[in-house]
Design an enzyme around this catalytic site. Structure first.
Site, short mmCIF file in Angstrom:
data_model
loop_
_atom_site.label_atom_id
_atom_site.label_comp_id
_atom_site.label_asym_id
_atom_site.label_seq_id
_atom_site.Cartn_x
_atom_site.Cartn_y
_atom_site.Cartn_z
N TYR A 61 0.84 -1.19 0.00
CA TYR A 61 0.00 0.00 0.00
C TYR A 61 0.88 1.24 0.00
CZ TYR A 61 -3.95 -3.11 1.02
OH TYR A 61 -4.90 -4.10 0.97
N HIS A 133 -0.82 -12.04 0.14
CA HIS A 133 -1.75 -11.09 -0.48
C HIS A 133 -2.33 -11.64 -1.79
CE1 HIS A 133 -2.43 -6.45 -0.92
NE2 HIS A 133 -3.51 -7.14 -1.16
N SER A 213 -13.58 -4.54 1.10
CA SER A 213 -14.51 -3.80 0.23
C SER A 213 -15.97 -4.17 0.51
CB SER A 213 -14.17 -4.03 -1.25
OG SER A 213 -12.96 -3.43 -1.59
N GLY A 216 -18.40 -2.12 -1.43
CA GLY A 216 -18.21 -2.04 -2.87
C GLY A 216 -17.33 -0.88 -3.28
N PHE A 219 -19.10 2.39 -3.47
CA PHE A 219 -20.21 2.54 -4.41
C PHE A 219 -21.55 2.29 -3.73
CE2 PHE A 219 -23.02 1.64 -7.93
CZ PHE A 219 -22.54 2.42 -8.97
#
Length: 339
Positions: A61, A133, A213, A216, A219
């Site tokens: 990251y 990952h 997530s 989303g 979203f």
């Protein structure tokens, strides 16, 4: 600290951790402008004060590599703060070509190198949960996991996890040394693990699900009405589900969830988080945010109980309105980038 914190066991023999954790990625990577360290630290400390003590990051990251880990390390170097959190990080994706591309490696020497770098970045003596990952499919997964087993035996990591793996890969890795958690995308627009056998495999083996997530990529909160609502440099601007007609079609799912949320007197984001947490006692989720007001909103989702009728109504929407577009840009998915 709030009295409504939900705790869940991390796998068959793991500790109890906060079911609503905190994903730190967006504070320094991928979602537009980087947040100032002081502001990021304020958000992280607020999350911990609210009981979101299951903190997720990754060495990739950034860029550069380790940026997000170092941000957390600025707090973790304080023993009193370190004692409050369960720190999770990941290895396997790395930047190439001056940070313009990514690749993956599960080679034992890279596993060890990245573990040592993460320990230094985070300023800790051990990592609570260390994930692969992405799986390096150019080598046997057992090679990677034998090295992870050594790191665990040496006390450098306490528990092991894997991210975005197939059922077969999970079984092979678990046979080398126990997996405590699978981190995978899961939300009302990505319910795939309920249908492809991965959830069944994890439940058979006693592996917790860590849903990333869950909103989303924001979203499902309803905050975005067009791609122009996203900052320049935000990786979502190239995400297939945020493009053109797909964006318009995917708003139908948001609208349907909002209708159910309005009936409940909550936000669509809270409905999505409550739905994820209601999937079972083996589910943990790690929403992230840069803003204190959204952190507070996420935390409130712990107080929400969905009835069987409400869960059935959400499931009916999820089954009827499928997300349009791939989860990742196919140009980058081959190198397993991003989350």
């Amino acid at each position: 600290m709030s009295s409504d914190i939900i705790y869940r066991q991390l796998g068959k023999n793991g500790p109890m951790v906060s079911a609503l954790g905190f994903g730190a990625m967006g504070l320094s990577a991928f979602y537009g402008d980087r947040t100032a360290d002081a502001e990021s630290h304020e958000v992280i400390k607020a999350a911990v004060d609210e009981g979101c003590t299951f903190i997720d990051t990754s060495i990739v990251y950034g860029p550069p590599m380790g940026k997000n880990e170092k941000l957390l390390g600025g707090l973790l170097k304080d023993p009193s703060f370190r004692s409050k959190v369960f720190i999770c990080t990941k290895f396997g994706i790395y930047f190439t070509n001056d940070s313009r591309g990514t690749d993956i490696s599960g080679k034992p020497e890279d596993v060890r190198k990245w573990c040592e770098e993460s320990l230094a970045n985070l300023q800790v003596d051990y990592i609570d949960l260390y994930y692969q990952h992405r799986v390096d499919r150019s080598i046997p997964i057992e090679d990677t996991w034998r090295e992870l087993k050594k790191l665990k035996e040496e006390g450098k990591v306490k528990y092991l996890g894997i991210s975005e793996a197939t059922s077969e890969e999970i079984r092979k890795a678990h046979a080398v040394t126990p997996i405590s958690a699978l981190q995978i995308e899961f939300s009302p627009w990505t319910p795939d693990i309920r249908e492809n056998g991965i959830l069944d495999t994890c439940r058979e083996l006693g592996i917790a699900i860590v849903a990333y997530s869950p909103l989303g990529r924001g979203f499902l909160t309803g905050a975005y009405k067009s791609i122009d609502d996203l900052e320049e440099g935000d990786i979502r601007r190239s995400n297939p589900r945020f493009q053109g007609e797909a964006f318009k079609e995917n708003l139908k799912l948001v609208d349907a969830l909002k209708e159910l949320a309005d009936k409940k007197g909550i936000t669509p984001g809270q409905l999505a988080l409550a739905w994820v947490l209601a999937q079972g006692d083996d589910f943990i989720t790690i929403p992230g945010t840069k803003k204190l007001k959204y952190l507070k909103e996420n935390v409130e989702s712990r107080k929400i109980t969905l009835t069987q009728d409400e869960l059935a109504a959400i499931d009916a929407v999820v089954g009827r309105i499928k997300a349009i577009g791939e989860r990742y840009n196919l140009a980058t998915a081959a190198s397993h980038t991003a989350f």
